[in-house]
Scaffold this motif. Structure first.
Motif, PDB file in Angstrom:
ATOM      1  N   ASN A 186      10.697  25.891  16.923  1.00  0.00           N
ATOM      2  CA  ASN A 186      12.006  25.793  16.293  1.00  0.00           C
ATOM      3  C   ASN A 186      12.534  24.388  16.563  1.00  0.00           C
ATOM      4  O   ASN A 186      12.794  24.033  17.715  1.00  0.00           O
ATOM      5  CB  ASN A 186      12.950  26.854  16.855  1.00  0.00           C
ATOM      6  CG  ASN A 186      14.278  26.869  16.151  1.00  0.00           C
ATOM      7  OD1 ASN A 186      14.670  25.910  15.477  1.00  0.00           O
ATOM      8  ND2 ASN A 186      15.006  27.957  16.313  1.00  0.00           N
ATOM      9  N   ALA A 187      12.692  23.575  15.532  1.00  0.00           N
ATOM     10  CA  ALA A 187      13.149  22.197  15.701  1.00  0.00           C
ATOM     11  C   ALA A 187      14.487  22.133  16.431  1.00  0.00           C
ATOM     12  O   ALA A 187      14.759  21.175  17.148  1.00  0.00           O
ATOM     13  CB  ALA A 187      13.253  21.501  14.349  1.00  0.00           C
ATOM     14  N   ILE A 196      11.778  15.335  18.374  1.00  0.00           N
ATOM     15  CA  ILE A 196      10.412  15.784  18.164  1.00  0.00           C
ATOM     16  C   ILE A 196      10.469  17.229  17.695  1.00  0.00           C
ATOM     17  O   ILE A 196      11.112  18.068  18.318  1.00  0.00           O
ATOM     18  CB  ILE A 196       9.585  15.646  19.451  1.00  0.00           C
ATOM     19  CG1 ILE A 196       9.491  14.170  19.827  1.00  0.00           C
ATOM     20  CG2 ILE A 196       8.208  16.273  19.289  1.00  0.00           C
ATOM     21  CD1 ILE A 196       8.925  13.922  21.215  1.00  0.00           C
ATOM     22  N   MET A 197       9.801  17.498  16.594  1.00  0.00           N
ATOM     23  CA  MET A 197       9.786  18.851  16.052  1.00  0.00           C
ATOM     24  C   MET A 197       8.597  19.632  16.592  1.00  0.00           C
ATOM     25  O   MET A 197       8.727  20.809  16.923  1.00  0.00           O
ATOM     26  CB  MET A 197       9.751  18.794  14.527  1.00  0.00           C
ATOM     27  CG  MET A 197      10.984  18.119  13.941  1.00  0.00           C
ATOM     28  SD  MET A 197      10.894  17.917  12.158  1.00  0.00           S
ATOM     29  CE  MET A 197      11.061  19.620  11.613  1.00  0.00           C
ATOM     30  N   ALA A 198       7.424  19.006  16.657  1.00  0.00           N
ATOM     31  CA  ALA A 198       6.220  19.661  17.149  1.00  0.00           C
ATOM     32  C   ALA A 198       5.171  18.592  17.400  1.00  0.00           C
ATOM     33  O   ALA A 198       5.189  17.544  16.765  1.00  0.00           O
ATOM     34  CB  ALA A 198       5.688  20.672  16.121  1.00  0.00           C
ATOM     35  N   TYR A 199       4.258  18.880  18.343  1.00  0.00           N
ATOM     36  CA  TYR A 199       3.165  17.937  18.545  1.00  0.00           C
ATOM     37  C   TYR A 199       1.995  18.570  19.282  1.00  0.00           C
ATOM     38  O   TYR A 199       2.135  19.548  19.998  1.00  0.00           O
ATOM     39  CB  TYR A 199       3.629  16.692  19.317  1.00  0.00           C
ATOM     40  CG  TYR A 199       3.909  16.923  20.780  1.00  0.00           C
ATOM     41  CD1 TYR A 199       2.932  16.685  21.745  1.00  0.00           C
ATOM     42  CD2 TYR A 199       5.148  17.385  21.208  1.00  0.00           C
ATOM     43  CE1 TYR A 199       3.184  16.907  23.090  1.00  0.00           C
ATOM     44  CE2 TYR A 199       5.408  17.600  22.543  1.00  0.00           C
ATOM     45  CZ  TYR A 199       4.424  17.355  23.481  1.00  0.00           C
ATOM     46  OH  TYR A 199       4.673  17.584  24.813  1.00  0.00           O
ATOM     47  N   LEU A 200       0.852  18.008  19.016  1.00  0.00           N
ATOM     48  CA  LEU A 200      -0.402  18.214  19.742  1.00  0.00           C
ATOM     49  C   LEU A 200      -0.935  16.815  20.011  1.00  0.00           C
ATOM     50  O   LEU A 200      -0.429  15.846  19.441  1.00  0.00           O
ATOM     51  CB  LEU A 200      -1.412  18.971  18.873  1.00  0.00           C
ATOM     52  CG  LEU A 200      -1.120  20.428  18.572  1.00  0.00           C
ATOM     53  CD1 LEU A 200      -2.092  20.941  17.510  1.00  0.00           C
ATOM     54  CD2 LEU A 200      -1.258  21.248  19.845  1.00  0.00           C
ATOM     55  N   PRO A 201      -1.965  16.662  20.819  1.00  0.00           N
ATOM     56  CA  PRO A 201      -2.501  15.313  21.022  1.00  0.00           C
ATOM     57  C   PRO A 201      -2.910  14.631  19.709  1.00  0.00           C
ATOM     58  O   PRO A 201      -2.786  13.423  19.566  1.00  0.00           O
ATOM     59  CB  PRO A 201      -3.719  15.548  21.921  1.00  0.00           C
ATOM     60  CG  PRO A 201      -3.382  16.794  22.683  1.00  0.00           C
ATOM     61  CD  PRO A 201      -2.619  17.649  21.694  1.00  0.00           C
ATOM     62  N   GLU A 207       4.584   7.618  23.609  1.00  0.00           N
ATOM     63  CA  GLU A 207       5.804   6.959  24.111  1.00  0.00           C
ATOM     64  C   GLU A 207       7.077   7.694  23.682  1.00  0.00           C
ATOM     65  O   GLU A 207       8.144   7.441  24.228  1.00  0.00           O
ATOM     66  CB  GLU A 207       5.844   5.488  23.677  1.00  0.00           C
ATOM     67  CG  GLU A 207       6.120   5.265  22.215  1.00  0.00           C
ATOM     68  CD  GLU A 207       4.897   5.303  21.315  1.00  0.00           C
ATOM     69  OE1 GLU A 207       4.978   4.770  20.211  1.00  0.00           O
ATOM     70  OE2 GLU A 207       3.853   5.877  21.698  1.00  0.00           O
ATOM     71  N   PHE A 208       6.980   8.631  22.737  1.00  0.00           N
ATOM     72  CA  PHE A 208       8.132   9.423  22.348  1.00  0.00           C
ATOM     73  C   PHE A 208       8.388  10.580  23.299  1.00  0.00           C
ATOM     74  O   PHE A 208       9.472  11.149  23.306  1.00  0.00           O
ATOM     75  CB  PHE A 208       7.939  10.006  20.944  1.00  0.00           C
ATOM     76  CG  PHE A 208       8.096   9.037  19.808  1.00  0.00           C
ATOM     77  CD1 PHE A 208       8.204   7.671  20.014  1.00  0.00           C
ATOM     78  CD2 PHE A 208       8.125   9.506  18.505  1.00  0.00           C
ATOM     79  CE1 PHE A 208       8.339   6.795  18.938  1.00  0.00           C
ATOM     80  CE2 PHE A 208       8.261   8.649  17.440  1.00  0.00           C
ATOM     81  CZ  PHE A 208       8.367   7.290  17.649  1.00  0.00           C
ATOM     82  N   LEU A 209       7.390  10.946  24.102  1.00  0.00           N
ATOM     83  CA  LEU A 209       7.521  12.126  24.968  1.00  0.00           C
ATOM     84  C   LEU A 209       8.242  11.792  26.263  1.00  0.00           C
ATOM     85  O   LEU A 209       8.204  10.715  26.752  1.00  0.00           O
ATOM     86  CB  LEU A 209       6.129  12.696  25.287  1.00  0.00           C
ATOM     87  CG  LEU A 209       5.332  13.152  24.069  1.00  0.00           C
ATOM     88  CD1 LEU A 209       3.953  13.602  24.498  1.00  0.00           C
ATOM     89  CD2 LEU A 209       6.053  14.253  23.332  1.00  0.00           C
TER      90      LEU A 209
END
Length: 111
Positions: free
Chosen positions: A9-10, A26-31, A109-111
């Motif tokens: 859920n964003a 950030i809405m979602a991420y994987l490597p 770098e966004f994390l």
């Protein structure tokens, strides 16, 4: 990724200011991939920059002047663009607007 992490859920993401009049979450991420929502006040600028990631962006709302590798085009709601790795690019919000940016691989770098 387990199925329990497959749905995001964003609204659970936290907004972070990036430049004057610009914020992202950030809405979602994987490597291998990341999806980010970016909001702009009218006149705000996403400064010219480059990165080694492939970027695909979609204009959810507003109008943007988009520059990629020295070429500038105006895009409005429903428009999209792709930036190859290491190309200099940036945007200017001609009115209040929102982009969905997708990066591969993710932007650590966004994390």
């Amino acid at each position: 990724m387990s199925q329990s992490n497959a749905f995001v859920n964003a609204a659970d993401g936290q907004w972070a200011p990036t430049e004057p009049g610009v914020s992202r979450r950030i809405m979602a991420y994987l490597p291998e991939m990341m999806m980010v929502e970016v909001v702009f006040e009218a006149g705000a600028i996403g400064s010219l920059h480059s990165h080694p990631h492939i970027q695909a962006s979609y204009v959810v709302e507003g109008r943007f002047e988009v520059t990629i590798d020295g070429v500038t085009q105006e895009l409005a709601q429903g428009g999209s663009f792709i930036v190859k790795p290491d190309l200099i690019h940036g945007v200017k919000a001609l009115e209040k607007g929102r982009l969905i940016d997708t990066f591969t691989p993710h932007r650590a770098e966004f994390l």
